[in-house]
Enzyme design. Structure first.
Site, mmCIF file in Angstrom:
data_model
loop_
_atom_site.group_PDB
_atom_site.id
_atom_site.type_symbol
_atom_site.label_atom_id
_atom_site.label_comp_id
_atom_site.label_asym_id
_atom_site.label_seq_id
_atom_site.Cartn_x
_atom_site.Cartn_y
_atom_site.Cartn_z
ATOM 1 N N HIS A 273 38.001 28.256 51.784
ATOM 2 C CA HIS A 273 38.761 29.387 51.240
ATOM 3 C C HIS A 273 37.891 30.638 51.372
ATOM 4 C CE1 HIS A 273 40.670 31.195 47.294
ATOM 5 N NE2 HIS A 273 40.956 31.917 48.361
ATOM 6 N N MET B 51 37.112 34.196 50.820
ATOM 7 C CA MET B 51 37.406 35.398 50.016
ATOM 8 C C MET B 51 36.456 36.488 50.485
ATOM 9 S SD MET B 51 37.946 33.431 46.410
ATOM 10 C CE MET B 51 37.070 32.003 47.006
ATOM 11 N N SER C 254 36.940 21.867 43.957
ATOM 12 C CA SER C 254 36.196 23.056 44.382
ATOM 13 C C SER C 254 34.721 22.916 44.035
ATOM 14 C CB SER C 254 36.756 24.302 43.688
ATOM 15 O OG SER C 254 35.808 25.344 43.825
ATOM 16 N N ASP D 150 34.612 27.560 48.446
ATOM 17 C CA ASP D 150 34.934 28.958 48.132
ATOM 18 C C ASP D 150 33.838 29.881 48.624
ATOM 19 O OD1 ASP D 150 37.430 28.871 46.527
ATOM 20 O OD2 ASP D 150 36.224 27.586 45.223
ATOM 21 N N HIS E 56 37.072 21.632 48.565
ATOM 22 C CA HIS E 56 37.449 23.044 48.664
ATOM 23 C C HIS E 56 36.174 23.880 48.562
ATOM 24 C CE1 HIS E 56 40.305 26.426 48.011
ATOM 25 N NE2 HIS E 56 39.434 26.870 47.112
ATOM 26 N N MET F 148 47.313 31.811 44.812
ATOM 27 C CA MET F 148 46.257 31.922 43.787
ATOM 28 C C MET F 148 46.907 31.992 42.413
ATOM 29 S SD MET F 148 43.288 31.745 45.171
ATOM 30 C CE MET F 148 42.376 32.037 43.659
ATOM 31 N N ASP G 47 45.543 27.269 43.494
ATOM 32 C CA ASP G 47 44.101 27.355 43.220
ATOM 33 C C ASP G 47 43.851 28.288 42.045
ATOM 34 O OD1 ASP G 47 41.323 27.496 43.360
ATOM 35 O OD2 ASP G 47 41.283 28.630 45.246
ATOM 36 N N MET H 51 32.629 33.677 48.964
ATOM 37 C CA MET H 51 32.864 34.998 48.347
ATOM 38 C C MET H 51 31.786 35.969 48.792
ATOM 39 S SD MET H 51 33.552 33.747 44.491
ATOM 40 C CE MET H 51 34.779 32.497 44.103
HETATM 41 C C1 DX5 Z 1 38.454 31.151 42.444
HETATM 42 C C2 DX5 Z 1 38.301 30.025 43.434
HETATM 43 C C3 DX5 Z 1 38.686 28.706 42.935
HETATM 44 C C4 DX5 Z 1 37.860 28.192 41.779
HETATM 45 C C5 DX5 Z 1 38.704 27.220 41.024
HETATM 46 O O1 DX5 Z 1 38.340 32.343 43.089
HETATM 47 O O2 DX5 Z 1 39.103 30.286 44.571
HETATM 48 O O3 DX5 Z 1 38.719 27.738 43.974
HETATM 49 O O4 DX5 Z 1 36.683 27.545 42.153
HETATM 50 O O5 DX5 Z 1 38.040 26.867 39.870
HETATM 51 P P1 DX5 Z 1 38.832 26.431 38.558
HETATM 52 O O6 DX5 Z 1 39.593 25.197 38.921
HETATM 53 O O7 DX5 Z 1 37.761 26.215 37.556
HETATM 54 O O8 DX5 Z 1 39.754 27.568 38.213
HETATM 55 ZN ZN ZN Z 2 39.366 28.669 46.046
#
Ligand code: DX5
Ligand code: ZN
Length: 217
Positions: free
Chosen positions: A65, A67, A7, A34, A32, A136, A174, A36
């Site tokens: 991903h 969010m 990620s 993320d 990956h 998750m 994840d 948000m």
């Molecule tokens: C959290 C993200 C993850 C995050 C994982 O909301 O979806 O992908 O970056 O990071 P670690 O591996 O540090 O939990």
């Molecule tokens: Zn993620």
């Protein structure tokens, strides 16, 4: 072959291109990403323009991903930016099926993600509609949180359902994945493991090699 998907939430953004090269040279095939929005989750990360900039630095498979609330509004943007797998949250969509269909129709693979409080039974009828289910193992929003072991049972349920329906499925986990729990996640059914802090703290290349070996041994 189980897949490690580092990620980039944990990357040093001042050196993102260099770090992407280090981890892909070390064997990471997926990245990956993320996204948000500060509404579906209490944090803001980055959007399509940043992903497009990453895209110019690498041929790795882009696992996005989302969010964000009502991702249906932005599917085009994220596919145009280079997304190859687009994962949306079940909880974020008023029309999940149409959102998934739009992702497919635009030529990307689609995934459905569930938060820790959402049970697998809620997405049971969607399993054959998706390429990937994302379980998750932390509350989405931040990297560096502690793995919630309850996710292991959910991975097993997803795996059982995929088998029952005879559907070839990627099962992603994840949140809080590290060398101590990665194999348990695989034993429970995960075949795509996201890792942020476990990849980017310390020697990134070594971490990728070690995790890749661990999840494939
Ligand atoms: C959290 C993200 C993850 C995050 C994982 O909301 O979806 O992908 O970056 O990071 P670690 O591996 O540090 O939990
Ligand atoms: Zn993620």
């Amino acid at each position: 072959m189980n897949i490690l998907s580092p990620s980039l939430l944990s990357v040093d953004f001042n050196h993102a291109a260099d770090d992407i090269k280090i981890i892909t040279d070390a064997g990471a095939k997926w990245l990956h990403l993320d996204v948000m929005d500060g509404s579906f989750v209490p944090n803001i990360s980055y959007g399509a323009p940043v992903i497009k900039a990453f895209r110019e630095t690498t041929d790795a498979f882009f696992d996005i991903h989302l969010m964000i609330d009502e991702p249906i509004r932005y599917i085009d943007d994220f596919i145009t930016a280079g997304g190859e797998m687009i994962t949306i949250h079940y909880e974020a969509c008023s029309d999940v099926k149409t959102t998934l269909e739009i992702i497919r129709s635009k030529g990307a693979q689609c995934g459905i993600a569930i938060k820790p409080g959402t049970s697998v039974s809620e997405i049971e009828n969607l399993i054959t509609e998706v390429d990937m289910v994302l379980v998750m193992s932390v509350e989405p929003g931040f990297g560096g949180q502690k793995f919630m072991p309850e996710a292991l049972d959910k991975l097993k349920q997803v795996k059982r359902l995929a088998n029952e329906k005879n559907h070839s499925l990627l099962i992603q986990v994840d949140g809080g994945i590290n060398k101590d729990n990665a194999r348990k996640a695989v034993a429970s059914g995960a075949n795509v493991l996201v890792a942020g802090s476990a990849v980017f703290s310390g020697d990134k290349a070594e971490n990728v090699k070690m995790l890749n070996e661990l999840i494939n041994s």
